[in-house]
Motif scaffolding. Structure first.
Motif, PDB file in Angstrom:
ATOM      1  N   ARG A  82     -30.487   6.616  28.376  1.00  0.00           N
ATOM      2  CA  ARG A  82     -29.573   5.646  28.976  1.00  0.00           C
ATOM      3  C   ARG A  82     -28.783   4.910  27.901  1.00  0.00           C
ATOM      4  O   ARG A  82     -27.572   4.686  28.033  1.00  0.00           O
ATOM      5  CB  ARG A  82     -30.339   4.648  29.849  1.00  0.00           C
ATOM      6  CG  ARG A  82     -30.588   5.158  31.251  1.00  0.00           C
ATOM      7  CD  ARG A  82     -31.273   4.127  32.103  1.00  0.00           C
ATOM      8  NE  ARG A  82     -32.714   4.111  31.886  1.00  0.00           N
ATOM      9  CZ  ARG A  82     -33.566   3.300  32.502  1.00  0.00           C
ATOM     10  NH1 ARG A  82     -33.097   2.425  33.373  1.00  0.00           N
ATOM     11  NH2 ARG A  82     -34.848   3.352  32.264  1.00  0.00           N
ATOM     12  N   GLY A  83     -29.470   4.530  26.825  1.00  0.00           N
ATOM     13  CA  GLY A  83     -28.777   3.894  25.714  1.00  0.00           C
ATOM     14  C   GLY A  83     -27.754   4.815  25.085  1.00  0.00           C
ATOM     15  O   GLY A  83     -26.640   4.405  24.733  1.00  0.00           O
ATOM     16  N   PHE A  84     -28.115   6.093  24.957  1.00  0.00           N
ATOM     17  CA  PHE A  84     -27.245   7.104  24.372  1.00  0.00           C
ATOM     18  C   PHE A  84     -25.946   7.235  25.171  1.00  0.00           C
ATOM     19  O   PHE A  84     -24.842   7.136  24.623  1.00  0.00           O
ATOM     20  CB  PHE A  84     -28.013   8.430  24.345  1.00  0.00           C
ATOM     21  CG  PHE A  84     -27.256   9.604  23.787  1.00  0.00           C
ATOM     22  CD1 PHE A  84     -27.291   9.876  22.431  1.00  0.00           C
ATOM     23  CD2 PHE A  84     -26.548  10.453  24.612  1.00  0.00           C
ATOM     24  CE1 PHE A  84     -26.612  10.969  21.911  1.00  0.00           C
ATOM     25  CE2 PHE A  84     -25.860  11.544  24.114  1.00  0.00           C
ATOM     26  CZ  PHE A  84     -25.901  11.801  22.750  1.00  0.00           C
ATOM     27  N   PHE A  85     -26.062   7.440  26.474  1.00  0.00           N
ATOM     28  CA  PHE A  85     -24.868   7.639  27.298  1.00  0.00           C
ATOM     29  C   PHE A  85     -24.097   6.341  27.512  1.00  0.00           C
ATOM     30  O   PHE A  85     -22.865   6.360  27.629  1.00  0.00           O
ATOM     31  CB  PHE A  85     -25.226   8.286  28.628  1.00  0.00           C
ATOM     32  CG  PHE A  85     -25.383   9.774  28.516  1.00  0.00           C
ATOM     33  CD1 PHE A  85     -24.280  10.595  28.462  1.00  0.00           C
ATOM     34  CD2 PHE A  85     -26.630  10.351  28.413  1.00  0.00           C
ATOM     35  CE1 PHE A  85     -24.412  11.967  28.326  1.00  0.00           C
ATOM     36  CE2 PHE A  85     -26.788  11.722  28.277  1.00  0.00           C
ATOM     37  CZ  PHE A  85     -25.675  12.534  28.236  1.00  0.00           C
ATOM     38  N   ALA A  86     -24.804   5.204  27.542  1.00  0.00           N
ATOM     39  CA  ALA A  86     -24.089   3.926  27.616  1.00  0.00           C
ATOM     40  C   ALA A  86     -23.219   3.745  26.374  1.00  0.00           C
ATOM     41  O   ALA A  86     -22.077   3.271  26.465  1.00  0.00           O
ATOM     42  CB  ALA A  86     -25.075   2.773  27.745  1.00  0.00           C
ATOM     43  N   GLY A  87     -23.743   4.149  25.210  1.00  0.00           N
ATOM     44  CA  GLY A  87     -22.972   4.052  23.981  1.00  0.00           C
ATOM     45  C   GLY A  87     -21.738   4.932  24.010  1.00  0.00           C
ATOM     46  O   GLY A  87     -20.645   4.516  23.610  1.00  0.00           O
ATOM     47  N   ILE A 145     -16.790   2.740  34.540  1.00  0.00           N
ATOM     48  CA  ILE A 145     -17.023   3.457  35.801  1.00  0.00           C
ATOM     49  C   ILE A 145     -18.034   4.576  35.574  1.00  0.00           C
ATOM     50  O   ILE A 145     -18.967   4.760  36.353  1.00  0.00           O
ATOM     51  CB  ILE A 145     -15.700   4.026  36.340  1.00  0.00           C
ATOM     52  CG1 ILE A 145     -14.716   2.895  36.627  1.00  0.00           C
ATOM     53  CG2 ILE A 145     -15.940   4.862  37.603  1.00  0.00           C
ATOM     54  CD1 ILE A 145     -13.308   3.352  36.876  1.00  0.00           C
ATOM     55  N   GLY A 146     -17.843   5.324  34.495  1.00  0.00           N
ATOM     56  CA  GLY A 146     -18.777   6.401  34.181  1.00  0.00           C
ATOM     57  C   GLY A 146     -20.177   5.893  33.915  1.00  0.00           C
ATOM     58  O   GLY A 146     -21.160   6.562  34.233  1.00  0.00           O
ATOM     59  N   LEU A 147     -20.268   4.678  33.348  1.00  0.00           N
ATOM     60  CA  LEU A 147     -21.582   4.105  33.060  1.00  0.00           C
ATOM     61  C   LEU A 147     -22.389   3.917  34.339  1.00  0.00           C
ATOM     62  O   LEU A 147     -23.615   4.116  34.338  1.00  0.00           O
ATOM     63  CB  LEU A 147     -21.411   2.768  32.344  1.00  0.00           C
ATOM     64  CG  LEU A 147     -22.699   2.042  31.944  1.00  0.00           C
ATOM     65  CD1 LEU A 147     -23.490   2.877  30.950  1.00  0.00           C
ATOM     66  CD2 LEU A 147     -22.373   0.673  31.351  1.00  0.00           C
ATOM     67  N   ALA A 148     -21.712   3.549  35.423  1.00  0.00           N
ATOM     68  CA  ALA A 148     -22.412   3.389  36.706  1.00  0.00           C
ATOM     69  C   ALA A 148     -23.065   4.700  37.117  1.00  0.00           C
ATOM     70  O   ALA A 148     -24.200   4.730  37.599  1.00  0.00           O
ATOM     71  CB  ALA A 148     -21.445   2.911  37.779  1.00  0.00           C
TER      72      ALA A 148
END
Length: 405
Positions: free
Chosen positions: A144-149, A259-262
Motif C-alpha cells: 500500500r505504501g509502495f503504490f501510494a508513493g 483518484i487512483g489511490l482510492a
C-alpha cells in the motif's frame, strides 16, 4: 550453509509504518517526471517523443539496480545495504534537479533509477523479520505504501511543477529522503544474512532460480505486462490532458493519482480474498479488472468522468495482482527470497521500460487510441496466460525446455 535471519529487535507497528513510508517516498522518485514531461520538454526544447526517453531510462536504471544490488539481500545485512543505497539515491536526485540539458537529464535519470532499489528491498526485509502467520499482512501493508508513493508522487509533482518549477520537485524529494533515511537508521532492526555465498555465485544462481520456479516466471511475466500498461497510461496522460479536447495543466494529471489511490487502497481486500480462494484466483480477478479499465479508456476516455473510472479500475487491478503475486512468490524457499524478488522486479521493469517508450511512440503516431490499444493488448496477454492451465503455459514450457537442456 543456510541459517535463518535473526533480528536484534522485533518489527513493531511503528517500524512497519516507517518502512511503508520509506517505500512510498523512495519509489516516488521514479514517477515525479511523468506529469511534468510536457513542461520539461518545453524547458529543454525537446519533443514529446524524445521526452519519452526519461521514464524509459529511469525504468531501465531501476531494472539494472535491482539486478546488481537486490540479490545482496540474501548475503548481507539488509539495513546497511538499504542505507547505502538511499545515500547514493540522494546524490542522484541532486543530479536530476541540476539538469540543464536533455542529455544530462537522460543520464541522471538512469542513475536515479539505478539507486531506486530500497522500495524493493524493504518488503523481503520486512518478511524476513515477521512470523509466517503475519507475513501476508506485512507485505500487503508495504505494498500500500509502495503504490501510494507511485500515485501521490504524480499529484505532488504536478502541483509543485505548475506553481514552482520542475527542478523544485527533485529538491523537495531529496530533503524528504534525508529525513526518512535518518528515521530508518535510528529505528530499523538489523538482520543477519541467510547464506554464505560469493557475489559471483549469487548472480549465477539467478538463472537457476528462474528456471526452477514456474510460479515465479508466471508472476514476473504477468506483472511486467500489467506494470508496463500502467506506465503507458501515466506516461501519456499529461500529453492527453494538454490537448485541445481538455486543455488542462500538469497538476490535473497529478490529481488523477489521488483518484487512483482510492483504487489502490481498496486492493488489500484482495489479500483476504487470496487467503480464502488462493492468490492465483485473486491474480485472475485483478488482471480482469485491469483489462476492463482499458475498455473504459478506449470508449469513455474522451470525458474526464470516463478517465476517472478507468483510473480506479486500473489501479485496483494492478495493485490486487501485485499483492497476490507477492503472496505466491514469498511462499517459495526463504533462503532465495531476495533473488526471487530480484527476478520478479526485473520482470516489472522490463515491462515498464518497454511500454513506457512504446507509449510515447504510440501517442506521437496514433494519439490516445494508439495508447489504449497498446495497454489493452499487454493487459489481455497478462490475463490470458493466467487462465491457461499450468502445463500449457508458455512460461512452464520454456522452463522445462531449458532445465532439460
Amino acid at each position: 550453509m543456510t541459517r535463518s535471519h535473526v533480528s536484534t529487535r522485533p518489527l513493531t507497528r511503528a517500524t512497519l509504518v516507517l518502512l511503508a513510508l520509506m517505500c512510498g517516498i523512495s519509489i516516488g522518485s521514479a514517477y515525479y517526471a511523468q506529469p511534468l514531461l510536457p513542461a520539461i520538454g518545453r524547458a529543454l526544447h525537446v519533443s514529446d517523443a524524445a521526452m519519452g526517453l526519461v521514464p524509459m531510462l529511469t525504468q531501465i536504471g531501476i531494472g539494472a539496480g535491482v539486478l546488481i544490488f537486490m540479490p545482496l539481500g540474501d548475503i548481507v545485512d539488509n539495513r546497511k545495504l538499504i542505507l547505502l543505497l538511499v545515500s547514493a539515491h540522494v546524490v542522484t536526485l541532486a543530479l536530476v534537479a541540476s539538469s540543464s540539458t536533455a542529455g544530462m537529464l537522460y543520464w541522471s535519470s538512469a542513475l536515479m533509477g539505478l539507486t531506486t532499489v530500497a522500495p524493493y528491498l524493504l518488503p523481503p526485509f520486512a518478511a524476513k523479520l515477521s512470523p509466517p502467520e503475519s507475513r501476508g499482512h506485512v507485505t500487503g501493508f508495504l505494498a500500500r505504501g509502495f503504490f501510494a508513493g507511485i500515485l501521490l508522487a504524480r499529484t505532488v509533482s504536478g502541483y509543485v511543477g505548475y506553481y514552482l518549477a520542475w527542478h523544485a520537485v527533485y529538491w523537495i524529494a531529496l530533503a524528504s529522503m534525508l529525513v526518512i533515511a535518518a528515521l530508518f537508521a535510528r529505528h530499523a532492526p538489523t538482520s543477519k544474512p541467510a547464506l554464505r555465498l560469493g557475489y559471483g555465485q549469487l548472480l549465477r544462481s539467478l538463472a537457476t532460480v528462474f528456471l526452477q520456479e514456474p510460479q515465479l516466471r508466471l508472476a514476473a511475466l504477468t506483472q511486467g505486462l500489467l506494470f508496463g500498461a500502467f506506465n503507458a497510461f501515466w506516461t501519456s496522460l499529461a500529453f492527453y490532458l494538454e490537448t485541445p479536447q481538455f486543455h488542462l495543466p500538469s497538476y490535473v494529471a497529478g490529481l488523477f493519482g489521488v483518484i487512483g489511490l482510492a483504487g489502490a487502497l481498496g486492493a488489500p481486500l484482495f489479500g483476504k480474498l487470496a487467503d480464502r480462494r488462493g492468490p492465483e484466483f485473486a491474480v485472475k480477478l485483478g488482471t480482469s479488472i485491469a483489462l476492463l479499465s482499458w475498455v473504459v479508456f478506449m470508449f469513455l476516455g474522451g470525458r474526464l468522468a470516463g478517465l476517472m473510472v478507468g483510473v480506479l479500475l486500473l489501479d485496483l487491478g494492478i495493485t490486487a495482482s501485485h499483492i497476490s503475486n507477492q503472496a505466491i512468490i514469498y511462499r517459495l524457499a526463504p533462503e532465495i527470497r531476495s533473488r526471487v524478488t530480484t527476478l520478479y522486479i526485473l520482470g516489472l521493469f522490463t515491462g515498464g521500460a518497454s511500454l513506457s517508450r512504446l507509449a510515447t511512440l504510440a501517442w506521437s503516431a496514433y494519439g490516445w487510441y494508439g495508447v489504449c490499444t497498446l495497454g489493452f493488448v499487454a493487459t489481455a496477454i497478462a490475463a490470458v496466460v493466467n487462465f491457461v492451465p499450468g502445463k500449457r503455459r508458455v512460461t512452464d514450457v520454456v522452463g522445462k525446455h531449458f532445465l532439460a537442456e
